[in-house]
Write a protein that holds these residues in place. Structure first.
Motif, PDB file in Angstrom:
ATOM      1  N   CYS A  62      -6.469  15.316  -6.993  1.00 60.75           N
ATOM      2  CA  CYS A  62      -7.228  14.181  -6.455  1.00 60.75           C
ATOM      3  C   CYS A  62      -8.705  14.536  -6.425  1.00 60.75           C
ATOM      4  CB  CYS A  62      -6.751  13.847  -5.040  1.00 60.75           C
ATOM      5  SG  CYS A  62      -5.191  12.943  -4.938  1.00 60.75           S
ATOM      6  N   ARG A  89      -7.101   3.443 -10.556  1.00 63.68           N
ATOM      7  CA  ARG A  89      -7.157   2.742  -9.273  1.00 63.68           C
ATOM      8  C   ARG A  89      -5.937   3.072  -8.419  1.00 63.68           C
ATOM      9  NH1 ARG A  89      -7.876  -3.615  -9.576  1.00 63.68           N
ATOM     10  NH2 ARG A  89      -9.528  -2.896 -10.977  1.00 63.68           N
ATOM     11  N   GLY A 141       1.986   7.320   1.314  1.00 61.74           N
ATOM     12  CA  GLY A 141       1.580   8.719   1.349  1.00 61.74           C
ATOM     13  C   GLY A 141       2.709   9.641   1.749  1.00 61.74           C
ATOM     14  N   ALA A 166      -6.285   6.529  -7.060  1.00 60.76           N
ATOM     15  CA  ALA A 166      -7.181   6.556  -5.916  1.00 60.76           C
ATOM     16  C   ALA A 166      -6.477   6.066  -4.654  1.00 60.76           C
ATOM     17  CB  ALA A 166      -8.417   5.702  -6.200  1.00 60.76           C
ATOM     18  N   ALA A 167      -5.635   5.031  -4.789  1.00 60.96           N
ATOM     19  CA  ALA A 167      -4.902   4.511  -3.630  1.00 60.96           C
ATOM     20  C   ALA A 167      -3.918   5.543  -3.102  1.00 60.96           C
ATOM     21  CB  ALA A 167      -4.183   3.223  -4.004  1.00 60.96           C
ATOM     22  N   ASP A 221     -13.673  14.139  -2.044  1.00 60.31           N
ATOM     23  CA  ASP A 221     -14.394  13.037  -1.396  1.00 60.31           C
ATOM     24  C   ASP A 221     -15.896  13.185  -1.581  1.00 60.31           C
ATOM     25  OD1 ASP A 221     -12.018  12.002  -0.524  1.00 60.31           O
ATOM     26  OD2 ASP A 221     -12.091  13.031   1.430  1.00 60.31           O
ATOM     27  N   CYS A 258      -4.154   8.846  -3.492  1.00 55.08           N
ATOM     28  CA  CYS A 258      -4.931   9.934  -2.887  1.00 55.08           C
ATOM     29  C   CYS A 258      -5.441   9.531  -1.508  1.00 55.08           C
ATOM     30  CB  CYS A 258      -6.092  10.314  -3.792  1.00 55.08           C
ATOM     31  SG  CYS A 258      -5.621  11.087  -5.361  1.00 55.08           S
ATOM     32  N   ALA A 259      -5.905   8.280  -1.383  1.00 57.06           N
ATOM     33  CA  ALA A 259      -6.416   7.816  -0.095  1.00 57.06           C
ATOM     34  C   ALA A 259      -5.315   7.775   0.958  1.00 57.06           C
ATOM     35  CB  ALA A 259      -7.044   6.434  -0.247  1.00 57.06           C
ATOM     36  N   ALA A 260      -4.079   7.562   0.534  1.00 59.38           N
ATOM     37  CA  ALA A 260      -2.949   7.530   1.469  1.00 59.38           C
ATOM     38  C   ALA A 260      -2.513   8.923   1.893  1.00 59.38           C
ATOM     39  CB  ALA A 260      -1.781   6.791   0.837  1.00 59.38           C
ATOM     40  N   ARG A 270       0.845  -1.194   0.000  1.00 60.32           N
ATOM     41  CA  ARG A 270       0.000   0.000   0.000  1.00 60.32           C
ATOM     42  C   ARG A 270       0.875   1.237   0.000  1.00 60.32           C
ATOM     43  NH1 ARG A 270      -4.545  -1.674   4.595  1.00 60.32           N
ATOM     44  NH2 ARG A 270      -5.399  -3.482   3.449  1.00 60.32           N
TER      45      ARG A 270
END
Length: 404
Positions: free
Chosen positions: A401, A351, A329, A354-355, A404, A357-359, A326
């Motif tokens: 990004c 995808r 970030g 997105a990973a 949300d 950005c989520a981090a 993972r």
């Protein structure tokens, strides 16, 4: 005599270091560097390394170097064989390249880490065993501009590509460790006056390496400061990439080429559990040329066993394990993606965006409607050096990004 004893003998015989500054007038051309590192043999014997590192070796230790003759104007390059801990407790020799400007810097030079694309599995396909240029085009995007800006540019061949042994094609953590360890090798060359700051980038397979470098650098190489990363048509998650490539015959060569790399990391796997007998007949082609397998496998219409990618199967489990990382970030990213890319489709790259950005990473995503897996590279080569300069200068990174 051990390999390190031979290296010590070579160090004792090395030429006296030349000064980075030019002799004579202020306008004299800068003089080439002579590295106080073990000198390797000329020509292809440089890569004939059957030894394993001694028990007291540490990642980044240099076995030998060899000057290159194809560095961009105003720069100098070397091939290098160095130690990498490719897995916890497992050390191997790995080959790679290091390039540095000839002109003296104002202080320690920052580093740029290039993570290479698919090159083929045979040893002679490794980047360090090829010319840097094909005509006027460099195989390392933007390298001349990066060197002109004063950065050191370093790159690993990855384990088993260039030197004897299996190539860990598309095995992200193994290759990421080797990439981080070439930064350690740069630190072993005091003549280069390298800082511990770096920006990284990679294309295709190198996108996977780049993503995993960011994910593991904090634990594996905490002495370095990663300031940013760029992905060019990134091939990251091998399980989904394999499933995508199995949909049509045009990517059968790619699928077959990845299997030995996965098997290198998971030797319990069996080709016959994935490939049909006709497809297994193509495996020897992997040793004959860098990309011959693409043409050889193109006529296949029944290459894979129906259960090859069934959830819970041996190959499915191995691919899933390789994909099990993972983003941390820890640094901003920029992504260059062609909308017409069928090798690394847009949906898979989104995808990864997105990973990231989520981090918590700042991610600047660029999608080009008329570009594919290869035609996007020149655009990335034009844009990346300025993006890297902004990271070294501490400027805020752009971020698009999705909200949300």
């Amino acid at each position: 005599m051990t390999s390190f004893a031979r290296a010590a003998t070579a160090v004792a015989a090395a030429a006296t270091l030349l000064s980075l500054t030019a002799c004579g007038s202020e306008n004299a051309a800068p003089q080439p560097l002579s590295l106080a590192a073990p000198a390797g043999p000329e020509g292809t014997p440089f890569w004939d390394v059957e030894d394993t590192p001694p028990a007291d070796a540490v990642p980044g230790d240099i076995l030998r170097v060899q000057p290159r003759s194809d560095a961009p104007a105003g720069a100098q390059g070397w091939n290098v064989v160095y130690v990498s801990e490719i897995a916890p407790g497992v050390q191997k020799y790995v080959s790679g390249e290091i390039y540095a400007p000839l002109n003296p810097g104002d202080g320690p030079r920052d580093m740029v880490l290039w993570n290479h694309e698919t090159t083929g599995l045979a040893d002679n396909c490794a980047p360090s065993r090829r010319s840097l240029y094909d005509g006027d085009t460099a195989r390392v995007p933007g390298i001349a501009a990066l060197l002109d800006a004063g950065y050191i540019v370093a790159m690993s061949d990855y384990p088993g590509q260039g030197l004897p042994g299996p190539a860990y094609y598309m095995v992200g953590e193994v290759n990421a460790r080797a990439s981080l360890d070439i930064l350690r090798a740069v630190q072993q060359l005091p003549e280069l006056d390298a800082s511990r700051r770096y920006v990284e980038y990679g294309w295709s397979q190198g996108g996977q390496t780049t993503m995993v470098v960011e994910a593991v650098a904090g634990s594996y190489a905490p002495e370095f400061e990663g300031l940013g990363a760029a992905l060019i048509a990134p091939a990251v998650r091998i399980r989904d990439l394999t499933a995508n490539s199995m949909r049509g015959p045009e990517n059968a060569g790619y699928v077959i080429a990845t299997l030995p790399g996965i098997k290198a990391a998971h030797p319990e796997l069996r080709y016959r559990d994935f490939l049909t007998p006709s497809a297994m007949e193509e495996l020897p082609v992997l040793a004959d040329g860098c990309f011959d397998i693409w043409a050889a496998a193109a006529p296949l219409r029944d290459a894979y066993r129906p259960e090859a990618m069934a959830p819970g199967s041996s190959w499915w489990n191995a691919l899933t394990a390789i994909d099990d990382f993972r983003p941390a970030g820890s640094m901003p990213f920029t992504i260059f993606q062609g909308a017409r890319d069928i090798t690394t489709p847009v949906e898979l790259t989104l995808r990864e965006r997105a990973a990231l950005c989520a981090a918590g990473a700042a991610v600047e995503y660029h999608e080009f409607p008329d570009m594919d897996h290869e035609t996007v590279v020149p655009t990335a080569a034009e844009r990346f050096p300025a993006w890297a300069a902004d990271r070294f200068a501490g400027r805020p990174a752009a971020d698009n990004c999705p909200a949300d």
